[in-house]
Design an enzyme around this catalytic site. Structure first.
Site, PDB file in Angstrom:
ATOM      1  N   GLY A  32      45.202  65.294  57.065  1.00 17.53           N
ATOM      2  CA  GLY A  32      45.294  66.326  56.927  1.00 17.53           C
ATOM      3  C   GLY A  32      43.607  65.604  55.870  1.00 17.53           C
ATOM      4  O   GLY A  32      42.671  66.619  55.125  1.00 17.53           O
ATOM      5  N   GLU A  86      41.879  66.209  58.387  1.00 15.51           N
ATOM      6  CA  GLU A  86      41.406  67.543  58.683  1.00 15.51           C
ATOM      7  C   GLU A  86      40.828  68.857  58.034  1.00 15.51           C
ATOM      8  O   GLU A  86      39.980  68.986  58.254  1.00 15.51           O
ATOM      9  CB  GLU A  86      42.674  68.165  59.053  1.00 15.51           C
ATOM     10  CG  GLU A  86      44.249  68.131  59.842  1.00 15.51           C
ATOM     11  CD  GLU A  86      45.473  68.105  60.402  1.00 15.51           C
ATOM     12  OE1 GLU A  86      45.838  67.706  59.590  1.00 15.51           O
ATOM     13  OE2 GLU A  86      45.357  68.768  61.280  1.00 15.51           O
ATOM     14  N   GLU A 142      49.395  61.016  62.056  1.00 17.03           N
ATOM     15  CA  GLU A 142      50.665  61.814  62.697  1.00 17.03           C
ATOM     16  C   GLU A 142      51.945  61.494  63.013  1.00 17.03           C
ATOM     17  O   GLU A 142      53.187  61.340  62.851  1.00 17.03           O
ATOM     18  CB  GLU A 142      50.076  63.643  62.916  1.00 17.03           C
ATOM     19  CG  GLU A 142      49.910  64.330  61.203  1.00 17.03           C
ATOM     20  CD  GLU A 142      48.224  64.161  61.406  1.00 17.03           C
ATOM     21  OE1 GLU A 142      47.963  63.146  62.231  1.00 17.03           O
ATOM     22  OE2 GLU A 142      47.508  64.441  60.186  1.00 17.03           O
TER      23      GLU A 142
HETATM   24  N1  COA Z   1      51.114  60.648  51.095  1.00 17.89           N
HETATM   25  C1  COA Z   1      51.151  60.554  49.766  1.00 17.89           C
HETATM   26  N2  COA Z   1      50.945  58.953  48.947  1.00 17.89           N
HETATM   27  C2  COA Z   1      50.248  58.565  49.714  1.00 17.89           C
HETATM   28  C3  COA Z   1      49.629  58.386  51.289  1.00 17.89           C
HETATM   29  C4  COA Z   1      49.747  60.162  51.317  1.00 17.89           C
HETATM   30  N3  COA Z   1      49.456  60.487  52.852  1.00 17.89           N
HETATM   31  N4  COA Z   1      48.700  57.620  51.347  1.00 17.89           N
HETATM   32  C5  COA Z   1      48.399  56.846  50.623  1.00 17.89           C
HETATM   33  N5  COA Z   1      49.497  57.552  49.478  1.00 17.89           N
HETATM   34  C6  COA Z   1      50.167  56.627  48.413  1.00 17.89           C
HETATM   35  C7  COA Z   1      50.565  55.220  48.721  1.00 17.89           C
HETATM   36  O1  COA Z   1      52.810  55.688  48.996  1.00 17.89           O
HETATM   37  C8  COA Z   1      50.759  54.429  47.421  1.00 17.89           C
HETATM   38  O2  COA Z   1      51.691  55.020  46.500  1.00 17.89           O
HETATM   39  P1  COA Z   1      52.212  54.656  45.015  1.00 17.89           P
HETATM   40  O3  COA Z   1      51.815  52.729  44.924  1.00 17.89           O
HETATM   41  O4  COA Z   1      53.167  54.609  44.463  1.00 17.89           O
HETATM   42  O5  COA Z   1      53.127  53.093  46.442  1.00 17.89           O
HETATM   43  C9  COA Z   1      49.185  54.687  46.811  1.00 17.89           C
HETATM   44  O6  COA Z   1      49.369  55.950  47.770  1.00 17.89           O
HETATM   45  C10 COA Z   1      48.196  53.515  47.754  1.00 17.89           C
HETATM   46  O7  COA Z   1      48.859  53.342  48.719  1.00 17.89           O
HETATM   47  P2  COA Z   1      48.900  51.732  49.403  1.00 17.89           P
HETATM   48  O8  COA Z   1      49.335  52.467  51.013  1.00 17.89           O
HETATM   49  O9  COA Z   1      49.785  51.223  48.557  1.00 17.89           O
HETATM   50  O10 COA Z   1      47.421  51.414  50.170  1.00 17.89           O
HETATM   51  P3  COA Z   1      47.154  50.433  51.033  1.00 17.89           P
HETATM   52  O11 COA Z   1      46.045  50.258  50.663  1.00 17.89           O
HETATM   53  O12 COA Z   1      48.234  49.294  50.795  1.00 17.89           O
HETATM   54  O13 COA Z   1      47.242  51.409  52.802  1.00 17.89           O
HETATM   55  C11 COA Z   1      46.826  53.565  53.697  1.00 17.89           C
HETATM   56  C12 COA Z   1      46.221  52.551  52.891  1.00 17.89           C
HETATM   57  C13 COA Z   1      46.117  54.485  53.896  1.00 17.89           C
HETATM   58  C14 COA Z   1      46.099  52.611  55.043  1.00 17.89           C
HETATM   59  C15 COA Z   1      48.257  53.563  53.249  1.00 17.89           C
HETATM   60  O14 COA Z   1      48.097  54.376  51.920  1.00 17.89           O
HETATM   61  C16 COA Z   1      49.091  55.026  55.023  1.00 17.89           C
HETATM   62  O15 COA Z   1      48.936  54.946  55.947  1.00 17.89           O
HETATM   63  N6  COA Z   1      48.859  56.461  53.989  1.00 17.89           N
HETATM   64  C17 COA Z   1      49.120  57.292  54.827  1.00 17.89           C
HETATM   65  C18 COA Z   1      48.339  57.859  55.861  1.00 17.89           C
HETATM   66  C19 COA Z   1      49.321  59.212  57.083  1.00 17.89           C
HETATM   67  O16 COA Z   1      49.965  58.923  57.719  1.00 17.89           O
HETATM   68  N7  COA Z   1      48.283  60.084  56.659  1.00 17.89           N
HETATM   69  C20 COA Z   1      48.481  61.225  56.780  1.00 17.89           C
HETATM   70  C21 COA Z   1      49.777  61.821  56.230  1.00 17.89           C
HETATM   71  S1  COA Z   1      50.424  63.444  57.030  1.00 17.89           S
END
Ligand code: COA
Length: 258
Positions: free
Chosen positions: A112, A115, A135
């Site tokens: 998103g 997007e 996704e």
């Molecule tokens: N929704 C909800 N929470 C999210 C999020 C999302 N899309 N992306 C990150 N967060 C949260 C994590 O759960 C974490 O929360 P916490 O500390 O309470 O556990 C916090 O943000 C930090 O993220 P973290 O994953 O620990 O950081 P990282 O540096 O290890 O990784 C990313 C960074 C961006 C690679 C990883 O957060 C990620 O893959 N996020 C999801 C991306 C995704 O799939 N987006 C599409 C959604 S439809």
């Protein structure tokens, strides 16, 4: 208006919207989407605002996607509703805004988040930015317009690959793909947006609004973009900006648009 998840800063004709959930990498929950809608609506109504820049708080993320925790237990109906409401309130809303919106991608722009950036009128990125639509790793597809806007911006084949592999691309790759217009160091991102906004602010805002409508008509099913362009072109002749712009040219002076 008071917001919990976003910050609005106004500097003369330029408005900055900062998505401010850094602990969740600025993920878009329902409340943030509603707040963004209200902010864009209010800024659009403010005729002093010529350009809006949207950015994520801190240096790590623009927006790391829709807030996954909110839809983890959704069924099919709730899933469709999430996408429909989100598209109407935010993504389509931004695309059709008549005030230009620049996405300043200052870190992760995933799902998103990408997007959202693609809904903006154009994008600039910092060198550390990473972009992708992951996704399918969640058993989903992009639901906020990603399957439609990505192929328009980078072509069908590359969009297919990015969505199927869920690969993240670097800012430089995004530049090569045409997904972003510029890549700069993090500390140059806001100055670049300010420079672009200044340039835009010097031009006719009514003409820019007409250009946005016409360009957006290019990719709409059942809409003849050439006809929209003819209509918008004609309407420009009825504006004060047209009178000012052409008079200024003939009088060899700079135009002073309203
Ligand atoms: N929704 C909800 N929470 C999210 C999020 C999302 N899309 N992306 C990150 N967060 C949260 C994590 O759960 C974490 O929360 P916490 O500390 O309470 O556990 C916090 O943000 C930090 O993220 P973290 O994953 O620990 O950081 P990282 O540096 O290890 O990784 C990313 C960074 C961006 C690679 C990883 O957060 C990620 O893959 N996020 C999801 C991306 C995704 O799939 N987006 C599409 C959604 S439809």
């Amino acid at each position: 208006m008071n917001y919990n998840n976003i910050i609005i800063e106004i500097d003369d004709y330029l408005a900055f919207i900062t998505i401010n959930r850094p602990k969740k990498l600025n993920a878009l929950n329902k409340e943030t989407i509603a707040e963004l809608h209200n902010a864009f609506r209010d800024l659009e109504e403010d005729s002093d605002i010529r350009v809006i820049v949207i950015i994520g708080s801190e240096d790590k993320a623009f927006v790391a996607g829709a807030d996954i925790s909110e839809f983890a237990d959704f069924n099919m109906n709730k899933g469709s509703e999430l996408a429909k409401i989100g598209q109407e309130l935010l993504f389509d809303f931004i695309e059709n805004l008549t005030t230009p919106v620049i996405a300043a991608i200052n870190g992760f722009a995933l799902g998103g988040g990408l997007e959202l950036a693609m809904s903006c009128h154009f994008r600039v990125a910092s060198r550390n930015a990473k972009m992708g639509l992951p996704e399918v790793t969640l058993g989903l597809i992009p639901g906020y317009g990603g399957t439609q806007r990505l192929p328009l911006l980078i072509g069908k084949g590359k969009a297919m690959e990015l969505i199927m592999t869920a690969n993240m691309i670097t800012a430089e790759e995004a530049l090569n793909y045409g997904l972003v217009n510029y890549v700069v160091d993090q500390n140059e991102l806001i100055p670049l947006c300010e420079k672009l906004a200044y340039k835009i602010s010097q031009n006719s805002s009514t003409a820019i609004a007409a250009a946005i409508k016409s360009i957006n008509a290019n990719d709409k099913d059942g809409v003849n973009g050439f006809e929209v362009e003819i209509e918008q072109f004609g309407k420009c002749f009825g504006t004060n900006d047209f009178a000012e712009g052409t008079s200024a040219f003939l009088e060899k002076r700079k135009p002073d648009f309203e």
